[in-house]
Design an enzyme around this catalytic site. Structure first.
Site: not given
Ligand SMILES: *[C@@H]1O[C@H](CO)[C@@H](O)[C@H](O)[C@H]1NC(C)=O
Ligand SMILES: *[C@@H]1O[C@H](CO)[C@@H](O)[C@H](O)[C@H]1NC(C)=O
Ligand SMILES: *[C@@H]1O[C@H](CO)[C@@H](O)[C@H](O)[C@H]1NC(C)=O
Length: 296
Positions: A273, A168, A243
């Protein structure tokens, strides 16, 4: 590995950028409060004080470090040595996502150390966990450089191949760090998981009420501009197609823009995610990437 990862996943049900409560507050507070929103280092609420330690996960060969930065901060980090039985002479510099702390990522690091045979430096950005200071893009990049220089300077790691691994927000950190260090030629691989093309382009999907304010966002993280400058480093893209925070189209776009070879995209049809790391094949892909493209 299974149960440690499960506990990691349940620990990490984190608001990231997506909570609707935050979004409502955001419309008027984006400019002044955005660092608290973009870098939710106080989530979970005890994340600044309660940093799980490697020993709690059965990791024995490690050091807890405080690494000074050139601008006076002090970064807490864990240095974990590869399992000697199948050590690979590879050191992974791990860059975490925007919530929680490095302790929450230890189950992942344990797999890298025990099963994949890599040394791991888990570096905690300023303002996270026990690191001093508060986060912003410029400061986090100083932290990332500090971590890389630490690995370069550690004598037992001389000659060990360096891999940057970012999840991320950490993916944006890894991309920017690699681009700044191309001349050294000592980064042997980059692994990116569920990262975004730029912070501004993420806001409309992650925080719809704030979409008109995206241009005010002073944290840029312009991965889509930087990534094409990187060449000569093998890259692995790990993308969770479910995600809900960073749409998978961001990873697809980055993969397309990537000019470095070889580049490999692995998609996880059920990956969200937070839990792509627990999807089948995740560590197999990392293992073969390192075996085929990084390790000597
Ligand atoms: C990941 O975090 C988001 C945001 O808090 C949450 O809505 C979602 O349920 C989490 N996903 C999983 C699989 O834990
Ligand atoms: C790692 O590789 C370097 C460069 O080939 C070598 O000098 C060093 O001895 C290796 N270290 C280990 C622990 O194998
Ligand atoms: C995705 O989830 C479905 C439903 O649980 C399952 O049948 C399928 O095998 C999963 N796919 C992968 C690639 O894991």
């Amino acid at each position: 590995m299974g149960s440690a990862l499960d506990s990691f996943i349940s620990y990490l049900r984190i608001p990231l950028l997506a909570s609707s409560g935050i979004a409502a507050v955001l419309s008027c507070a984006l400019y002044f409060k955005q660092n608290e929103i973009i870098y939710p280092r106080h989530f979970p609420p005890d994340a600044r004080t309660n940093v799980p330690r490697p020993s709690q996960f059965g990791i024995t060969d490690y050091e807890e470090l405080m690494i000074p930065t050139a601008d006076g901060e002090s970064l807490s980090a864990f240095y974990l040595r590869a399992n000697k039985q199948h050590a690979r002479n590879v050191t992974i510099l791990m860059f975490h996502g925007n919530a929680g702390n490095i302790g929450h990522r230890l189950p992942i690091a344990k797999v890298l150390v025990d099963d994949i045979g890599c040394n791991v430096l888990l570096l905690q950005y300023r303002g996270y966990g026990h690191s001093t200071g508060s986060p912003n893009e410029k400061g986090i990049m100083i932290d990332a450089q500090t971590g890389l220089d630490y690995v370069r300077g550690r004598s037992e790691l001389r000659g060990s191949r360096i891999v940057l691994y970012g999840q991320s927000l950490g993916g944006a950190v890894a991309i920017a760090l690699a681009a700044r260090n191309l001349k050294h030629g000592d980064i042997s691989g980059i692994i990116l998981e569920n990262t975004f093309t730029s912070m501004r382009k993420l806001i409309p999907s992650a925080l719809p009420p704030a979409r008109f304010l995206a241009p005010l966002c002073h944290e840029i993280w312009p991965s889509e501009e930087i990534l094409p400058r990187i060449t000569g480093i093998p890259m692995l893209f790990l993308s969770g197609l479910q995600d809900e925070i960073v749409p998978a189209s961001h990873m697809a776009q980055l993969f397309k823009l990537c000019r470095s070879q070889p580049k490999i995209l692995r998609e996880f049809p059920n990956g969200t995610h937070n839990d792509t790391v627990a999807e089948p094949g995740y560590f197999v892909y990392i293992d073969s990437f390192i075996a085929e493209h990084v390790a000597r």
